[in-house]
Scaffold this active site. Structure first.
Site: not given
Length: 255
Positions: A29, A140, A27
């Site tokens: 990060m 999130d 992803g």
């Protein structure tokens, strides 16, 4: 200055306990690998920071993800087994390996049948409620952070994951978010998040509503030509009623 973690290749053993099998994905990060637990011989998932994302603030956020998920014991929340740091790999998080598609991948084919959408929605709500009972706000929630995984008995289970932006409201003083920073994914943000104000349990509830709208209609309620346009639409409460997209939807779903 911290040394950049080395690339992970098949056969590398992390902390003497986890043998890398293959990459599973990456992803913004972090990256995730299938690893074999040497003590049990089973496969689990290991997540570590991408080398160019290995900073003190991201390490703190990574630790938050591990702690938040580990404190929520619920069948619809991904299970975390371990968290540690290896000199050659950096910080890592070990969790159950889920093989199913994300909700985002399922939505790529269009709207989801109402019965299935409500089943997924109920499971995600249960996971979020479990977090809120612990004082943990996800911040999130979005389809990419929901997986529909197969079970050994041929059924499916919904799992909420990626607590990297979560905050424990009981420990607000330890929140590493910069005051005024916009945190989350724009299309699913609550109005207070778009203004850089602290998120609360209500922020997660707002995101749940956006996800249900998207599952039923195949569309996002708040859309713009740019992120700024979307933020303005959210703040102004401007969206098309879901019934314009799905005329046959029942009143109980849209009220």
């Amino acid at each position: 200055m911290m040394a950049a973690p080395a690339p992970l290749t098949s056969g590398i053993v992390i902390d003497g306990r986890y043998e890398v099998v293959r990459p599973l994905g990456a992803g913004g990060m972090g990256e995730v690998y299938a690893v074999r637990r040497k003590s049990l011989g089973d496969e689990v998932a290991l997540k570590r920071l991408l080398p160019h994302q290995d900073s003190p603030s991201n390490r703190a956020r990574f630790a938050t993800e591990a702690q938040a998920a580990a404190h929520i014991r619920h069948p619809n929340v991904i299970q975390v087994f371990d968290y540690g740091e290896d000199p050659a790999v950096g910080p890592y998080l070990v969790m159950e390996k889920l093989d199913g598609p994300t909700l985002a991948e399922e939505l790529a084919d269009g709207p989801i049948a109402l019965g299935r959408a409500l089943w997924i929605f109920s499971a995600v709500c249960a996971a979020v409620e479990a977090g809120h009972r612990r004082g943990i706000v996800h911040r999130d929630l979005k389809p990419a952070n929901v997986i529909i995984a197969p079970t050994d008995d041929g059924r499916q289970v919904v799992k909420v994951l990626d607590f990297g932006l979560a905050v424990d409201l009981r420990l607000a003083a330890r929140d590493i978010t910069t005051p005024g920073a916009v945190i989350g994914t724009v299309a699913y943000m609550a109005p207070e998040q778009t203004e850089g104000n602290p998120a609360s349990a209500r922020s997660d509830v707002f995101a749940l509503g956006v996800m249900l709208y998207e599952m039923v209609s195949g569309k996002l309620p708040f859309e713009g030509k740019s992120s700024l346009d979307t933020l303005m639409a959210i703040n102004g409460g401007r969206y098309r009623p879901v019934k314009e997209h799905v005329p046959h939807v029942t009143a109980g779903v849209i009220e």
